[in-house]
Write a protein that holds these residues in place. Structure first.
Motif, PDB file in Angstrom:
ATOM      1  N   GLY A 257      -5.152   0.263   4.820  1.00 47.59           N
ATOM      2  CA  GLY A 257      -6.204   0.082   5.815  1.00 47.59           C
ATOM      3  C   GLY A 257      -6.510  -1.378   6.081  1.00 47.59           C
ATOM      4  N   VAL A 258      -6.577  -2.181   5.026  1.00 41.92           N
ATOM      5  CA  VAL A 258      -6.841  -3.609   5.202  1.00 41.92           C
ATOM      6  C   VAL A 258      -5.662  -4.287   5.898  1.00 41.92           C
TER       7      VAL A 258
ATOM      8  N   GLY B 146       0.813  -1.214   0.000  1.00 40.51           N
ATOM      9  CA  GLY B 146       0.000   0.000   0.000  1.00 40.51           C
ATOM     10  C   GLY B 146       0.842   1.256   0.000  1.00 40.51           C
TER      11      GLY B 146
ATOM     12  N   ASN C  12      -4.391   3.515  -0.457  1.00 42.85           N
ATOM     13  CA  ASN C  12      -4.790   3.655   0.954  1.00 42.85           C
ATOM     14  C   ASN C  12      -5.658   2.497   1.436  1.00 42.85           C
ATOM     15  N   LEU C  13      -6.439   1.897   0.532  1.00 47.92           N
ATOM     16  CA  LEU C  13      -7.287   0.767   0.921  1.00 47.92           C
ATOM     17  C   LEU C  13      -6.432  -0.418   1.360  1.00 47.92           C
TER      18      LEU C  13
END
Length: 110
Positions: A107-108, A97, A103-104
């Motif tokens: 976050g994950v 990332g 950004n996803l």
């Protein structure tokens, strides 16, 4: 309860529900969600005609459900193995990332 019989410590701490039964609702919800997502993914792959990816998804699905069964019956070493694998995948997602600016994925991964 008999006055000579000592009450188990877990019953005094958490009540009448056995500790190994408290997470069953979460496991059932996780199983339903995972099954639905696997069916959607498998259907999409079959409709696209990608048989090799369908085979890989089938093998991953079998490994997941075998692991899920072992966790359901209470085999503890599988939980440690699953936790280590998830930590590694999360770390990889964070790195990818940051590298790719997604950004996803960060976050994950977190």
């Amino acid at each position: 309860m008999n006055s000579r019989e000592v009450e188990p410590l877990w019953r005094a701490a958490v009540g009448e529900t056995e500790p190994w039964r408290r997470g069953r609702l979460f496991l059932v919800l996780l199983a339903v969600l995972t099954f639905c997502l696997q069916c959607l993914s498998f259907g999409r792959i079959i409709l696209a005609g990608d048989i090799q990816r369908a085979l890989v998804l089938g093998i991953v699905g079998v490994v997941f459900w075998l692991q899920f069964y072992f966790i359901w019956i209470g085999v503890h070493w599988v939980r440690w193995l699953s936790g280590a694998w998830n930590a590694l995948v999360g770390f990889i997602l964070i790195i990818w990332g940051f590298r790719d600016g997604v950004n996803l994925a960060i976050g994950v991964g977190i």
